[in-house]
Scaffold this active site. Sequence first.
Site, PDB file in Angstrom:
ATOM      1  N   TYR A 157     -15.147  64.868  70.681  1.00 48.99           N
ATOM      2  CA  TYR A 157     -16.154  65.194  69.659  1.00 48.99           C
ATOM      3  C   TYR A 157     -16.603  66.644  69.823  1.00 48.99           C
ATOM      4  CZ  TYR A 157     -20.578  65.203  67.107  1.00 48.99           C
ATOM      5  OH  TYR A 157     -21.607  65.518  66.252  1.00 48.99           O
ATOM      6  N   LYS A 161     -16.271  70.082  67.232  1.00 48.15           N
ATOM      7  CA  LYS A 161     -17.381  70.927  66.800  1.00 48.15           C
ATOM      8  C   LYS A 161     -17.184  72.382  67.234  1.00 48.15           C
ATOM      9  CE  LYS A 161     -19.441  67.706  64.586  1.00 48.15           C
ATOM     10  NZ  LYS A 161     -19.492  67.752  63.106  1.00 48.15           N
TER      11      LYS A 161
END
Length: 261
Positions: A157, A161
Amino acid sequence: MPRGLNNKVALITGAAQGIGRGIALRLAQEGVHIALVDLHQEKLNAVQKEVESFGVKATTFIADISDPIQVSHAIDHAESTLNGFDIMINNAGIAQVKALAEVTPSEFNQIMNINVGGVLWGIQAAANKFKQRQQAGKIINACSIAGHEGFALLGVYSATKFAVRALTQAAAKEYASAKITVNSYCPGVVGTDMWVEIDQRFSEITGAPIGQTYKKYVEGIALGRAETPDDVAALVAFLASEDANYITGQSILTDGGMVYR
């Protein structure tokens, strides 16, 4: 009040709930007409009613943001239905709580296709539309504190980003001559369904009681409280406005003081 938003048209992905819904309501208060894009029609219908209560127009569109054709169709729908297109907000994304050693190829591909691919296709399609319309435009992407600092059990994750930050910087440089600005917002711990899911997964992996991980992260916030969708939406409204015309390529932390970069 941010300047120059009245009667603009914005498309928001992931608009059916959470931060996307918060952004939609804040922009509607500023007089922006909203195209709401997600996968859940019933939830979209509810948000549409809320948006329209502010006296602006709204429309909904079902699209999988990992598919560039569907993203392009969503923008075409926004333009034709709302008679314009000025602001693209690539908000949709998913979380993944998993040790790096246990991530499977299919899980990796899924989160990359949505969190990174969705932003790329949104940037691409929005910029093409702005150029076609021969106008300036605003592209605003969902990043995260995890785009500034990698977190254990949130490794992939976090990687997505960090990738959003890179796309934001590169797109800002590539589209500046077309008067298109590209920025990102980087929330921290927001009290939404995504954080309910993250807390649940941490509990399953570490054995921590339900709510303990959320509490631990909130305790690390300098301002002493969890973030709300309204906190995020305030920054997005600023970035979408004329007040931010000289800001581009930035991924701005809005986290109450968790990560300092």
